[in-house]
Design a protein around this motif. Sequence first.
Motif, PDB file in Angstrom:
ATOM      1  N   PHE A   1       0.842  -1.204   0.000  1.00 33.21           N
ATOM      2  CA  PHE A   1       0.000   0.000   0.000  1.00 33.21           C
ATOM      3  C   PHE A   1       0.874   1.250   0.000  1.00 33.21           C
ATOM      4  O   PHE A   1       0.614   2.216  -0.728  1.00 33.21           O
ATOM      5  CB  PHE A   1      -0.890   0.028   1.257  1.00 33.21           C
ATOM      6  CG  PHE A   1      -2.014  -0.973   1.205  1.00 33.21           C
ATOM      7  CD1 PHE A   1      -2.592  -1.316  -0.005  1.00 33.21           C
ATOM      8  CD2 PHE A   1      -2.501  -1.561   2.361  1.00 33.21           C
ATOM      9  CE1 PHE A   1      -3.628  -2.236  -0.064  1.00 33.21           C
ATOM     10  CE2 PHE A   1      -3.531  -2.471   2.321  1.00 33.21           C
ATOM     11  CZ  PHE A   1      -4.096  -2.815   1.108  1.00 33.21           C
ATOM     12  N   GLY A   2       1.900   1.236   0.852  1.00 38.97           N
ATOM     13  CA  GLY A   2       2.800   2.371   0.965  1.00 38.97           C
ATOM     14  C   GLY A   2       3.415   2.723  -0.369  1.00 38.97           C
ATOM     15  O   GLY A   2       3.444   3.897  -0.772  1.00 38.97           O
ATOM     16  N   LEU A   3       3.895   1.697  -1.093  1.00 39.09           N
ATOM     17  CA  LEU A   3       4.523   1.915  -2.393  1.00 39.09           C
ATOM     18  C   LEU A   3       3.558   2.560  -3.374  1.00 39.09           C
ATOM     19  O   LEU A   3       3.904   3.532  -4.059  1.00 39.09           O
ATOM     20  CB  LEU A   3       5.048   0.593  -2.959  1.00 39.09           C
ATOM     21  CG  LEU A   3       6.367   0.110  -2.353  1.00 39.09           C
ATOM     22  CD1 LEU A   3       6.733  -1.259  -2.905  1.00 39.09           C
ATOM     23  CD2 LEU A   3       7.475   1.115  -2.641  1.00 39.09           C
ATOM     24  N   VAL A   4       2.339   2.017  -3.395  1.00 34.92           N
ATOM     25  CA  VAL A   4       1.323   2.593  -4.289  1.00 34.92           C
ATOM     26  C   VAL A   4       1.077   4.052  -3.916  1.00 34.92           C
ATOM     27  O   VAL A   4       1.014   4.940  -4.777  1.00 34.92           O
ATOM     28  CB  VAL A   4       0.004   1.782  -4.222  1.00 34.92           C
ATOM     29  CG1 VAL A   4      -1.083   2.479  -5.026  1.00 34.92           C
ATOM     30  CG2 VAL A   4       0.222   0.372  -4.724  1.00 34.92           C
ATOM     31  N   GLY A   5       1.000   4.317  -2.599  1.00 35.14           N
ATOM     32  CA  GLY A   5       0.789   5.688  -2.111  1.00 35.14           C
ATOM     33  C   GLY A   5       1.893   6.615  -2.579  1.00 35.14           C
ATOM     34  O   GLY A   5       1.635   7.737  -3.034  1.00 35.14           O
ATOM     35  N   VAL A   6       3.126   6.136  -2.492  1.00 36.04           N
ATOM     36  CA  VAL A   6       4.275   6.950  -2.903  1.00 36.04           C
ATOM     37  C   VAL A   6       4.166   7.301  -4.389  1.00 36.04           C
ATOM     38  O   VAL A   6       4.369   8.454  -4.798  1.00 36.04           O
ATOM     39  CB  VAL A   6       5.594   6.199  -2.614  1.00 36.04           C
ATOM     40  CG1 VAL A   6       6.764   6.887  -3.317  1.00 36.04           C
ATOM     41  CG2 VAL A   6       5.837   6.139  -1.117  1.00 36.04           C
ATOM     42  N   ILE A   7       3.814   6.306  -5.186  1.00 35.93           N
ATOM     43  CA  ILE A   7       3.706   6.555  -6.628  1.00 35.93           C
ATOM     44  C   ILE A   7       2.631   7.610  -6.915  1.00 35.93           C
ATOM     45  O   ILE A   7       2.849   8.552  -7.686  1.00 35.93           O
ATOM     46  CB  ILE A   7       3.374   5.235  -7.377  1.00 35.93           C
ATOM     47  CG1 ILE A   7       4.563   4.277  -7.291  1.00 35.93           C
ATOM     48  CG2 ILE A   7       3.023   5.514  -8.845  1.00 35.93           C
ATOM     49  CD1 ILE A   7       4.288   2.870  -7.752  1.00 35.93           C
ATOM     50  N   ILE A   8       1.499   7.470  -6.236  1.00 34.27           N
ATOM     51  CA  ILE A   8       0.423   8.447  -6.446  1.00 34.27           C
ATOM     52  C   ILE A   8       0.874   9.839  -5.994  1.00 34.27           C
ATOM     53  O   ILE A   8       0.681  10.837  -6.704  1.00 34.27           O
ATOM     54  CB  ILE A   8      -0.853   8.014  -5.693  1.00 34.27           C
ATOM     55  CG1 ILE A   8      -1.439   6.746  -6.341  1.00 34.27           C
ATOM     56  CG2 ILE A   8      -1.904   9.135  -5.713  1.00 34.27           C
ATOM     57  CD1 ILE A   8      -2.587   6.125  -5.585  1.00 34.27           C
ATOM     58  N   ALA A   9       1.504   9.897  -4.831  1.00 34.95           N
ATOM     59  CA  ALA A   9       1.962  11.181  -4.303  1.00 34.95           C
ATOM     60  C   ALA A   9       2.940  11.850  -5.270  1.00 34.95           C
ATOM     61  O   ALA A   9       2.869  13.056  -5.533  1.00 34.95           O
ATOM     62  CB  ALA A   9       2.633  10.968  -2.940  1.00 34.95           C
ATOM     63  N   TYR A  10       3.816  11.047  -5.846  1.00 35.21           N
ATOM     64  CA  TYR A  10       4.782  11.582  -6.794  1.00 35.21           C
ATOM     65  C   TYR A  10       4.082  12.140  -8.032  1.00 35.21           C
ATOM     66  O   TYR A  10       4.407  13.229  -8.516  1.00 35.21           O
ATOM     67  CB  TYR A  10       5.779  10.491  -7.206  1.00 35.21           C
ATOM     68  CG  TYR A  10       6.812  10.982  -8.205  1.00 35.21           C
ATOM     69  CD1 TYR A  10       7.791  11.903  -7.824  1.00 35.21           C
ATOM     70  CD2 TYR A  10       6.781  10.561  -9.528  1.00 35.21           C
ATOM     71  CE1 TYR A  10       8.732  12.363  -8.734  1.00 35.21           C
ATOM     72  CE2 TYR A  10       7.701  11.009 -10.454  1.00 35.21           C
ATOM     73  CZ  TYR A  10       8.689  11.919 -10.048  1.00 35.21           C
ATOM     74  OH  TYR A  10       9.591  12.379 -10.954  1.00 35.21           O
ATOM     75  N   ALA A  11       3.058  11.389  -8.509  1.00 36.01           N
ATOM     76  CA  ALA A  11       2.310  11.848  -9.681  1.00 36.01           C
ATOM     77  C   ALA A  11       1.628  13.175  -9.373  1.00 36.01           C
ATOM     78  O   ALA A  11       1.674  14.117 -10.180  1.00 36.01           O
ATOM     79  CB  ALA A  11       1.282  10.803 -10.089  1.00 36.01           C
ATOM     80  N   VAL A  12       1.023  13.269  -8.172  1.00 35.83           N
ATOM     81  CA  VAL A  12       0.350  14.503  -7.779  1.00 35.83           C
ATOM     82  C   VAL A  12       1.358  15.649  -7.712  1.00 35.83           C
ATOM     83  O   VAL A  12       1.110  16.761  -8.194  1.00 35.83           O
ATOM     84  CB  VAL A  12      -0.360  14.325  -6.416  1.00 35.83           C
ATOM     85  CG1 VAL A  12      -0.845  15.658  -5.877  1.00 35.83           C
ATOM     86  CG2 VAL A  12      -1.528  13.349  -6.557  1.00 35.83           C
ATOM     87  N   TYR A  13       2.527  15.353  -7.157  1.00 38.94           N
ATOM     88  CA  TYR A  13       3.576  16.372  -7.038  1.00 38.94           C
ATOM     89  C   TYR A  13       3.997  16.863  -8.419  1.00 38.94           C
ATOM     90  O   TYR A  13       4.080  18.065  -8.672  1.00 38.94           O
ATOM     91  CB  TYR A  13       4.771  15.785  -6.280  1.00 38.94           C
ATOM     92  CG  TYR A  13       6.056  16.538  -6.503  1.00 38.94           C
ATOM     93  CD1 TYR A  13       6.285  17.767  -5.853  1.00 38.94           C
ATOM     94  CD2 TYR A  13       7.033  16.037  -7.355  1.00 38.94           C
ATOM     95  CE1 TYR A  13       7.458  18.460  -6.091  1.00 38.94           C
ATOM     96  CE2 TYR A  13       8.205  16.726  -7.584  1.00 38.94           C
ATOM     97  CZ  TYR A  13       8.419  17.939  -6.958  1.00 38.94           C
ATOM     98  OH  TYR A  13       9.577  18.626  -7.177  1.00 38.94           O
ATOM     99  N   ARG A  14       4.203  15.935  -9.350  1.00 36.69           N
ATOM    100  CA  ARG A  14       4.609  16.314 -10.698  1.00 36.69           C
ATOM    101  C   ARG A  14       3.557  17.223 -11.328  1.00 36.69           C
ATOM    102  O   ARG A  14       3.872  18.248 -11.922  1.00 36.69           O
ATOM    103  CB  ARG A  14       4.768  15.068 -11.597  1.00 36.69           C
ATOM    104  CG  ARG A  14       5.930  14.189 -11.249  1.00 36.69           C
ATOM    105  CD  ARG A  14       7.237  14.775 -11.680  1.00 36.69           C
ATOM    106  NE  ARG A  14       7.364  14.927 -13.130  1.00 36.69           N
ATOM    107  CZ  ARG A  14       8.453  15.401 -13.726  1.00 36.69           C
ATOM    108  NH1 ARG A  14       9.480  15.785 -13.003  1.00 36.69           N
ATOM    109  NH2 ARG A  14       8.493  15.502 -15.035  1.00 36.69           N
ATOM    110  N   VAL A  15       2.286  16.808 -11.165  1.00 30.75           N
ATOM    111  CA  VAL A  15       1.208  17.572 -11.800  1.00 30.75           C
ATOM    112  C   VAL A  15       1.107  18.967 -11.196  1.00 30.75           C
ATOM    113  O   VAL A  15       1.046  19.975 -11.902  1.00 30.75           O
ATOM    114  CB  VAL A  15      -0.136  16.821 -11.674  1.00 30.75           C
ATOM    115  CG1 VAL A  15      -1.289  17.721 -12.102  1.00 30.75           C
ATOM    116  CG2 VAL A  15      -0.106  15.563 -12.526  1.00 30.75           C
TER     117      VAL A  15
END
Lengths: 257, 298
Positions: free
Chosen positions: B20-34
Amino acid sequence: MTHTPATASKTDPNILISFDGVSKWFDNFQALRDINLLVKQGERVVVCGPSGSGKSTMIRCVNQLETHQRGVIHVCGREVYGNMKELEKVRREVGMVFQSFNLFPHMSILENVTLAPVRNIKLSRGEANEIALHYLERVQIADQADKFPSQLSGGQQQRVAIARALAMKPRVMLFDEPTSALDPEMINEVLDVMTELADEGMTMMVVTHEMGFAREVADRVVFMDEGRVEENCSKDEFFTGGRGERAQIFLSKILQH
Amino acid sequence: MTEPPVQPRRRLTIVDYICFGLVGVIIAYAVYRVSDVLVYNWNWSRVFNFVIYYDEETARYVPNLLLEGIATTLRLAFWATIVAATIGLVMGYMRTSKNLAMRMISRCYVELVRNIPPVVFIFIFYFFLSGQLMPLIGIDDIDKHGDFVNSSVFYTLFGDPRLFSNFVAGALCLALFEGAYITEIVRAGIQSITKGQWEAARAVGLSPLNVLRDIIFPQAIRKILPPLAGQFITLIKDSAIVSLISIQELTFLATEVASTTTKVFETWIIVGAMYFVLCYSFATLFGHLEKRSMRARR
């Protein structure tokens, strides 16, 4: 022209089934070889023989679940071949009971029995139900009329299958190894129904390994091997030694225990 | 009487939390990029107004383009499913026929549709066939001022009368396309019925039509209902493709909304969510119905 079984069956209303020089192939394998056979009104014919000898194929040719490729078959005075309308008429006069029951699983027991009368002779629901209950009564299963096939035991299902066939008031009943798929304790309840039917004078053609039944009920025993009718004689002849070598071997095998 | 041993409830383990944590990190990174890198000015309310807006004059909420679009999508799916199911039933039976010509025709249909990209199929059908077909069946000649055409029943069933011929073309395209898949489902259903059922039905003297109607189809349909429901949901999603021939369903209107508002991300995210809610609701509903019918049959 000689008096062949086929011409005889047209003139003699007492002959319900006649095979005249019938052969059948599955691809290159010849399943039936020149079968000649007559079944008269009221006769009980038991067909036996080793597996793969063509007994089921032969009985299934009577109502054309299998088609033959050579020879002529007459059933109840009609030639069975090709013509769908004629065939439907023949099938309505010929009841059939299968090894694996083949009840319609999506219909109740009552609906299983009433379907053919309702569809084929356009009986009303009420009339059909009456007939169905009568026959279910006869096979002693009327109390299960509202259940579905999957809720019944094998023996009960097979008795329903007999009632389903009888509901069309057939002139001949075909039984294709009716007890082979049953647990041993259920065989007798089905054989009892069949014996009763025979006692009432129903014309029957029965493929079975139940030699006890053959002894008790049959008028005639037909023994088949490798697609041929090897013996076609009275029950007494067959069981008291007037039989050929192949039948001898077959009987000794199945009567061993 | 002894109690059955209590099964330990399955709980999430540490490994699961790490996932779950890994998935969260990926999403957070995508949000940050956007948000940081893309420097995009989000404006959700402008697009939301195209779903539903508050009309000051009547003081009521009024459905706007995107909701109308999803209504058209549903209408399309509804009619296309009915036509596709009919095609599928007939063609599916033909696939199992003893007659070689019947088998060839149905096989050609299925292979043709399945081996052409949907977009290409729909262009071919629309530009070459519907131009000929629509006048032939008189769709263009309907009285646009007739009582029935202007009734609310007509609108509910077919949408705007002025777009009727366009709507029919779209529904037919989809139906012909999905019909091939339903054909295969029906074929599998028919073939799953054991030989003994055919034989028993024939042996009691039923006519060929009654054999199918009373014995084969009722059993086959029970078996194919779950994949058929799945195909219906697929059809809803596939209906997006008829936006290419200007059927004014959800995707078509979404492109319009995206270009007028210039809010591309918001529009497509909202439209995606609308499709998701629609399809997932149907999936849940069908799953529920299936469970219930299983229970009804013990």
